[in-house]
Enzyme design. Structure first.
Site, PDB file in Angstrom:
ATOM      1  N   HIS A 103     102.641  84.116 139.504  1.00  0.00           N
ATOM      2  CA  HIS A 103     103.815  84.929 139.821  1.00  0.00           C
ATOM      3  C   HIS A 103     104.940  83.968 140.176  1.00  0.00           C
ATOM      4  O   HIS A 103     104.807  83.140 141.066  1.00  0.00           O
ATOM      5  CB  HIS A 103     103.551  85.884 140.988  1.00  0.00           C
ATOM      6  CG  HIS A 103     104.725  86.785 141.268  1.00  0.00           C
ATOM      7  ND1 HIS A 103     104.872  88.024 140.671  1.00  0.00           N
ATOM      8  CD2 HIS A 103     105.828  86.594 142.026  1.00  0.00           C
ATOM      9  CE1 HIS A 103     106.012  88.571 141.071  1.00  0.00           C
ATOM     10  NE2 HIS A 103     106.608  87.726 141.894  1.00  0.00           N
ATOM     11  N   CYS A 104     106.062  84.093 139.464  1.00  0.00           N
ATOM     12  CA  CYS A 104     107.186  83.172 139.660  1.00  0.00           C
ATOM     13  C   CYS A 104     108.278  83.845 140.491  1.00  0.00           C
ATOM     14  O   CYS A 104     108.851  84.853 140.076  1.00  0.00           O
ATOM     15  CB  CYS A 104     107.745  82.734 138.311  1.00  0.00           C
ATOM     16  SG  CYS A 104     109.123  81.576 138.459  1.00  0.00           S
ATOM     17  N   LEU A 105     108.555  83.266 141.642  1.00  0.00           N
ATOM     18  CA  LEU A 105     109.604  83.780 142.527  1.00  0.00           C
ATOM     19  C   LEU A 105     110.960  83.777 141.843  1.00  0.00           C
ATOM     20  O   LEU A 105     111.760  84.705 142.001  1.00  0.00           O
ATOM     21  CB  LEU A 105     109.656  82.915 143.801  1.00  0.00           C
ATOM     22  CG  LEU A 105     110.842  83.135 144.747  1.00  0.00           C
ATOM     23  CD1 LEU A 105     110.704  84.482 145.446  1.00  0.00           C
ATOM     24  CD2 LEU A 105     110.924  82.009 145.773  1.00  0.00           C
ATOM     25  N   ASN A 165     109.093  87.900 138.665  1.00  0.00           N
ATOM     26  CA  ASN A 165     108.194  88.529 137.702  1.00  0.00           C
ATOM     27  C   ASN A 165     106.956  87.659 137.554  1.00  0.00           C
ATOM     28  O   ASN A 165     106.971  86.469 137.892  1.00  0.00           O
ATOM     29  CB  ASN A 165     108.900  88.669 136.351  1.00  0.00           C
ATOM     30  CG  ASN A 165     108.227  89.659 135.419  1.00  0.00           C
ATOM     31  OD1 ASN A 165     107.275  90.334 135.790  1.00  0.00           O
ATOM     32  ND2 ASN A 165     108.715  89.730 134.185  1.00  0.00           N
TER      33      ASN A 165
END
Length: 277
Positions: free
Chosen positions: A126-128, A132
């Site tokens: 999960h990429c801050l 998303n």
């Protein structure tokens, strides 16, 4: 929630806005300060560098929003594990298992994201910064974004250094311009090194046909295999070229297009080394 509302919510998050503003800031300073001062925007070399950097900035921004707005991959409601897959040794990771939060079957390589609160097909992380998950459907866009951002950042760093080296040191020393140069140099150098590391890491993962989660799972699997006198090999590593084309596509001309994902299938089954033996 309405899909349009979900996309709007992703775009309006602070990290996404921060990345967008950072790209705009770097574009403005590179074009209208460093290229303009060093080469001049009226010269052929100035126009050439400005055009190249504008293209890179556009591709970076476009790829970034493809990452943000694309669904990383949801498990089909009708999904049921294949009986043969559940008996495969190579599918021990998830196939045939039920998610203890979604209470639904998880296809191979699928993981539950605690932030998104759902299972994601072939989840990498999960990429801050894109607000998303990076998964089956937007992994290519994420990789291409990192690649374009790295090239643009290197280009900006070179232009910045050339401009600074051309400046008269006596006029810069002790002035507010020196503070700006130090701050900008720190930002762009740090960003370039970070992006180089990120791009290099994902080049390695693509060559191995591995996600970030699978890399750490693989380290544990190797340790457990070594304890019992066995060897472990990542089950989805089917050869470097096949690994690359499974993610970027069979057409090399479309490898750097973040929206060229027609080669992707359903994301619930993947070829393994067992299939090739």
């Amino acid at each position: 929630m309405n899909p349009k509302m979900v996309k709007a919510k992703r775009c309006l998050s602070l990290p996404v806005l921060a990345v967008f503003l950072l790209i705009i800031f770097l574009y403005y300073t590179t074009i209208f300060i460093f290229i303009d001062y060093w080469l001049g925007l009226q010269t052929s070399s100035g126009i050439f560098n400005a055009s190249i950097f504008t293209l890179l900035a556009f591709l970076t921004l476009f790829s970034f929003f493809v990452c943000v707005l694309s669904d990383p991959g949801h498990v089909p409601p009708s999904y049921l594990p294949d009986v043969e897959d559940t008996s495969h040794e190579s599918s021990k990771d998830n196939a045939g298992k039920k998610c203890d939060k979604c209470f639904a079957y998880k296809p191979p390589r699928t993981h539950h994201c605690r932030v998104c609160r759902r299972c994601v097909l072939k989840m990498d992380h999960h990429c801050l910064w894109i607000n998303n998950c990076v998964g089956y459907w937007n992994y290519k866009a994420f990789f291409v974004f990192a690649l374009y951002a790295t090239i643009a950042s290197i280009h900006s760093t070179v232009l910045f250094l050339c401009c600074v080296l051309q400046k008269d040191r006596d006029t810069v020393k002790g002035s507010s311009l020196m503070i700006f140069y130090v701050m900008y140099g720190t930002i762009v150098t740090g960003m370039t090194l970070t992006l180089l590391t990120l791009s290099g890491w994902h080049v390695y993962l693509i060559l191995q046909n591995m996600t970030t989660i699978e890399y750490y799972e693989g380290k544990r699997a190797k340790w457990l295999a070594a304890k019992s006198g066995k060897t472990y090999r990542h089950p989805f590593n089917v050869g470097a070229y096949t690994n690359i084309t499974s993610i970027l596509g069979p057409n090399m001309l479309k490898w750097l297009c973040p929206t060229a994902v027609s080669h992707l299938k359903d994301g619930v089954s993947f070829p393994t080394i067992r299939d090739n033996s």
